[in-house]
Scaffold this motif. Structure first.
Motif, PDB file in Angstrom:
ATOM      1  N   GLY A  73       0.792  -1.190   0.016  1.00  0.00           N
ATOM      2  CA  GLY A  73       0.120   0.127  -0.065  1.00  0.00           C
ATOM      3  C   GLY A  73       0.627   1.202  -0.169  1.00  0.00           C
ATOM      4  N   PHE A  74       0.176   2.334   0.074  1.00  0.00           N
ATOM      5  CA  PHE A  74       0.859   3.849  -0.106  1.00  0.00           C
ATOM      6  C   PHE A  74       1.981   3.875   0.848  1.00  0.00           C
ATOM      7  CE2 PHE A  74       0.917   8.091   1.336  1.00  0.00           C
ATOM      8  CZ  PHE A  74       1.614   8.935   0.434  1.00  0.00           C
ATOM      9  N   VAL A  75       1.414   3.595   2.336  1.00  0.00           N
ATOM     10  CA  VAL A  75       2.203   3.844   3.542  1.00  0.00           C
ATOM     11  C   VAL A  75       3.078   2.718   3.651  1.00  0.00           C
ATOM     12  CG1 VAL A  75       2.180   3.949   6.002  1.00  0.00           C
ATOM     13  CG2 VAL A  75       0.283   4.963   4.673  1.00  0.00           C
ATOM     14  N   GLY A  76       2.668   1.364   3.295  1.00  0.00           N
ATOM     15  CA  GLY A  76       3.829   0.546   3.389  1.00  0.00           C
ATOM     16  C   GLY A  76       4.818   0.558   2.497  1.00  0.00           C
ATOM     17  N   GLN A  77       4.690   1.099   1.274  1.00  0.00           N
ATOM     18  CA  GLN A  77       5.910   1.207   0.363  1.00  0.00           C
ATOM     19  C   GLN A  77       6.760   1.990   0.714  1.00  0.00           C
ATOM     20  OE1 GLN A  77       4.686   1.337  -4.088  1.00  0.00           O
ATOM     21  NE2 GLN A  77       2.670   0.450  -3.511  1.00  0.00           N
ATOM     22  N   ASN A  78       6.101   3.206   1.243  1.00  0.00           N
ATOM     23  CA  ASN A  78       6.947   4.461   1.545  1.00  0.00           C
ATOM     24  C   ASN A  78       7.697   4.116   2.828  1.00  0.00           C
ATOM     25  OD1 ASN A  78       6.504   7.207  -0.062  1.00  0.00           O
ATOM     26  ND2 ASN A  78       4.737   5.999  -0.022  1.00  0.00           N
ATOM     27  N   LEU A  79       7.013   3.732   3.892  1.00  0.00           N
ATOM     28  CA  LEU A  79       7.765   3.316   5.116  1.00  0.00           C
ATOM     29  C   LEU A  79       8.704   2.221   5.003  1.00  0.00           C
ATOM     30  CD1 LEU A  79       7.854   3.621   8.139  1.00  0.00           C
ATOM     31  CD2 LEU A  79       6.155   1.990   8.374  1.00  0.00           C
ATOM     32  N   SER A  80       8.665   0.922   4.189  1.00  0.00           N
ATOM     33  CA  SER A  80       9.548   0.091   4.044  1.00  0.00           C
ATOM     34  C   SER A  80      10.770   0.663   3.366  1.00  0.00           C
ATOM     35  CB  SER A  80       8.977  -1.133   3.116  1.00  0.00           C
ATOM     36  OG  SER A  80       8.626  -0.835   1.927  1.00  0.00           O
ATOM     37  N   LYS A  81      10.644   1.332   2.308  1.00  0.00           N
ATOM     38  CA  LYS A  81      11.922   1.949   1.719  1.00  0.00           C
ATOM     39  C   LYS A  81      12.538   2.873   2.533  1.00  0.00           C
ATOM     40  CE  LYS A  81      13.097   5.119  -2.390  1.00  0.00           C
ATOM     41  NZ  LYS A  81      12.704   5.702  -3.386  1.00  0.00           N
ATOM     42  N   TYR A  82      11.789   3.727   3.437  1.00  0.00           N
ATOM     43  CA  TYR A  82      12.556   4.635   4.380  1.00  0.00           C
ATOM     44  C   TYR A  82      13.371   3.624   5.318  1.00  0.00           C
ATOM     45  CZ  TYR A  82      12.964   8.401   7.974  1.00  0.00           C
ATOM     46  OH  TYR A  82      13.302   9.231   8.922  1.00  0.00           O
ATOM     47  N   LEU A  83      12.705   2.918   6.024  1.00  0.00           N
ATOM     48  CA  LEU A  83      13.331   1.861   7.130  1.00  0.00           C
ATOM     49  C   LEU A  83      14.561   1.161   6.354  1.00  0.00           C
ATOM     50  CD1 LEU A  83      10.367   0.647   9.052  1.00  0.00           C
ATOM     51  CD2 LEU A  83      11.797   2.410   9.617  1.00  0.00           C
ATOM     52  N   THR A  84      14.343   0.589   5.164  1.00  0.00           N
ATOM     53  CA  THR A  84      15.278  -0.149   4.501  1.00  0.00           C
ATOM     54  C   THR A  84      16.811   0.706   4.265  1.00  0.00           C
ATOM     55  OG1 THR A  84      13.950  -1.601   3.217  1.00  0.00           O
ATOM     56  CG2 THR A  84      16.352  -1.343   2.205  1.00  0.00           C
ATOM     57  N   ASN A  85      16.382   2.024   3.874  1.00  0.00           N
ATOM     58  CA  ASN A  85      17.612   3.036   3.863  1.00  0.00           C
ATOM     59  C   ASN A  85      18.262   3.233   4.816  1.00  0.00           C
ATOM     60  OD1 ASN A  85      17.211   3.167   0.784  1.00  0.00           O
ATOM     61  ND2 ASN A  85      15.757   4.982   1.202  1.00  0.00           N
ATOM     62  N   LYS A  86      17.382   3.432   6.243  1.00  0.00           N
ATOM     63  CA  LYS A  86      17.965   3.485   7.462  1.00  0.00           C
ATOM     64  C   LYS A  86      18.854   2.170   8.031  1.00  0.00           C
ATOM     65  CE  LYS A  86      16.605   7.728   8.258  1.00  0.00           C
ATOM     66  NZ  LYS A  86      17.743   8.777   8.613  1.00  0.00           N
ATOM     67  N   GLY A  87      19.060   1.236   7.210  1.00  0.00           N
ATOM     68  CA  GLY A  87      19.469  -0.155   7.796  1.00  0.00           C
ATOM     69  C   GLY A  87      18.936  -1.312   8.418  1.00  0.00           C
ATOM     70  N   PHE A  88      17.609  -1.173   8.206  1.00  0.00           N
ATOM     71  CA  PHE A  88      16.653  -2.158   8.745  1.00  0.00           C
ATOM     72  C   PHE A  88      16.433  -3.215   7.806  1.00  0.00           C
ATOM     73  CE2 PHE A  88      15.903   1.352  11.520  1.00  0.00           C
ATOM     74  CZ  PHE A  88      15.148   0.985  12.666  1.00  0.00           C
ATOM     75  N   ILE A  89      15.993  -4.478   8.060  1.00  0.00           N
ATOM     76  CA  ILE A  89      15.706  -5.477   7.122  1.00  0.00           C
ATOM     77  C   ILE A  89      14.170  -5.522   7.601  1.00  0.00           C
ATOM     78  CG2 ILE A  89      15.809  -7.950   6.858  1.00  0.00           C
ATOM     79  CD1 ILE A  89      18.495  -7.933   8.476  1.00  0.00           C
ATOM     80  N   VAL A  90      13.515  -5.169   6.235  1.00  0.00           N
ATOM     81  CA  VAL A  90      12.097  -5.292   6.146  1.00  0.00           C
ATOM     82  C   VAL A  90      11.800  -6.323   5.385  1.00  0.00           C
ATOM     83  CG1 VAL A  90       9.986  -3.955   5.294  1.00  0.00           C
ATOM     84  CG2 VAL A  90      11.949  -2.875   6.427  1.00  0.00           C
ATOM     85  N   ASN A  91      10.538  -7.014   5.806  1.00  0.00           N
ATOM     86  CA  ASN A  91       9.926  -8.129   5.002  1.00  0.00           C
ATOM     87  C   ASN A  91       8.251  -7.880   5.143  1.00  0.00           C
ATOM     88  OD1 ASN A  91      12.124  -9.777   4.560  1.00  0.00           O
ATOM     89  ND2 ASN A  91      12.185 -10.129   6.870  1.00  0.00           N
ATOM     90  N   GLY A  92       7.726  -8.164   3.936  1.00  0.00           N
ATOM     91  CA  GLY A  92       6.419  -7.795   3.944  1.00  0.00           C
ATOM     92  C   GLY A  92       5.726  -9.139   4.345  1.00  0.00           C
ATOM     93  N   LEU A  93       4.576  -8.783   4.992  1.00  0.00           N
ATOM     94  CA  LEU A  93       3.773 -10.256   5.512  1.00  0.00           C
ATOM     95  C   LEU A  93       2.389 -10.313   5.091  1.00  0.00           C
ATOM     96  CD1 LEU A  93       3.730 -12.475   7.425  1.00  0.00           C
ATOM     97  CD2 LEU A  93       3.185 -10.852   9.256  1.00  0.00           C
ATOM     98  N   SER A  94       2.130 -11.006   4.051  1.00  0.00           N
ATOM     99  CA  SER A  94       0.758 -10.932   3.765  1.00  0.00           C
ATOM    100  C   SER A  94      -0.373 -11.772   4.473  1.00  0.00           C
ATOM    101  CB  SER A  94       0.668 -11.809   2.224  1.00  0.00           C
ATOM    102  OG  SER A  94      -0.420 -11.982   1.736  1.00  0.00           O
ATOM    103  N   LEU A  95      -1.532 -11.257   4.666  1.00  0.00           N
ATOM    104  CA  LEU A  95      -2.425 -12.245   5.624  1.00  0.00           C
ATOM    105  C   LEU A  95      -3.250 -12.757   4.812  1.00  0.00           C
ATOM    106  CD1 LEU A  95      -2.930  -9.319   8.248  1.00  0.00           C
ATOM    107  CD2 LEU A  95      -1.157 -11.135   8.276  1.00  0.00           C
ATOM    108  N   ARG A  96      -3.153 -12.490   3.586  1.00  0.00           N
ATOM    109  CA  ARG A  96      -4.220 -13.242   2.603  1.00  0.00           C
ATOM    110  C   ARG A  96      -3.985 -14.809   2.392  1.00  0.00           C
ATOM    111  NH1 ARG A  96      -6.603  -9.644  -0.554  1.00  0.00           N
ATOM    112  NH2 ARG A  96      -5.991  -7.431  -0.814  1.00  0.00           N
TER     113      ARG A  96
END
Length: 300
Positions: A10-33
């Motif tokens: 989503g809009f927030v998810g895409q932006n937040l994951s990119k931001y945190l990745t650039n800050k050195g975090f390891i980000v994984n998407g979690l699908s609930l479907r």
């Protein structure tokens, strides 16, 4: 630090994951479907996935509660028995109130009116009713209207009005509304993740300044290099037209007039005081200008 994010596409998810990745975090998407589980050694879960407020009223009440309440409960129960330390639940200010008679802070009594707001509030209530195991933290985030480049929300409608040169006919109504730029949202989540002494709780997210609709029209006009066209037509006349509009099905009726002109201010003082920050990176006007410039570049 490893982060799992639901609603990562989503809009927030895409932006937040990119931001945190650039800050050195390891980000994984979690699908609930489908069948899901937390990634190994996950430090925090940020639950963004949800059924958004449907302005066209075509979604059923059951849809809101199934997604916003029931899936949240399922995810949180898994968190309670996992090794994950932090759980961030993105709720909404609409879990508290659809309209306000004062500035909204975290102590304002909740009384949502819509299925969207009620489903968010019931999810919050469940999460807050559970005892947290030692070492775990729960953060309930209540953002106001989020915007940013790539976002296609209500700001698009005002942008198109100004772009077409249509005057804003409701300038005699003075109001104040809070907004939240995606940049300020990203910054706050990053600061919360870093701060290991931050206490669990409910936190409102909003920009530091609130703006009137007239000021918003002026911001959009400036971004388009146009002079704002603000028509200050008599309020009593507009209100009479709105009443008539409700009877003969005009585009403007009393309910729509209220939505266009009411105030909705949200205080962000609690999260700023807790994190010991004086101000957010972007002023409200700067964030909105950045969003509007993206509309221009994408020829919306």
């Amino acid at each position: 630090m490893k982060i799992n994010i639901t609603g990562v596409t989503g809009f927030v998810g895409q932006n937040l994951s990119k931001y945190l990745t650039n800050k050195g975090f390891i980000v994984n998407g979690l699908s609930l479907r489908t069948a899901w589980s937390f990634s190994e050694n996950t430090d925090a879960v940020i639950h963004l996935a949800g059924k958004a407020h449907d302005t066209e009223n075509i979604s059923t009440t059951e849809e809101y509660f199934k997604v916003n309440r029931d899936l949240t409960i399922q995810l949180f129960n898994e968190f309670l028995t996992s090794n994950v330390t932090d759980f961030f639940y993105f709720s909404s200010v609409k879990a508290v109130a659809d309209s306000l008679d004062q500035v909204l802070d975290e102590n304002y009594p909740s009384n949502p009116k819509t299925p969207y707001g009620k489903s968010k509030w019931e999810a919050e209530s469940y999460l807050l009713s559970k005892s947290l195991p030692a070492g775990k933290r729960l953060f309930i985030i209540r953002p106001c209207m989020i915007h940013g480049p790539g976002n296609k929300g209500n700001l698009n409608l005002l942008y198109k009005i100004v772009k077409k040169g249509i005057p804003w006919p409701l300038a005699s109504f003075e109001n104040k509304r809070s907004f939240l730029s995606i940049d300020n949202l990203n910054f706050l989540i990053f600061e919360m993740l870093k701060n290991k002494s931050l206490a669990s709780g409910v936190y409102n997210f909003a920009d530091d300044q609130s703006l009137s609709t007239n000021e918003l029209i002026s911001v959009i006009s400036a971004a388009l290099n146009k002079k704002p066209k603000l028509w200050k037509i008599s309020r009593s006349f507009i209100e009479k037209v709105a009443v008539l509009g409700g009877k003969i099905k005009l585009p403007l009726n009393s309910e729509r007039l209220k939505k266009l002109t009411e105030s909705y201010e949200v205080s962000n003082q609690k999260i700023k005081a807790t994190l010991e920050i004086q101000k957010l990176p972007l002023k409200a006007e700067e964030g909105l200008t950045k969003t509007i410039e993206s509309f221009k570049n994408n020829k919306i």
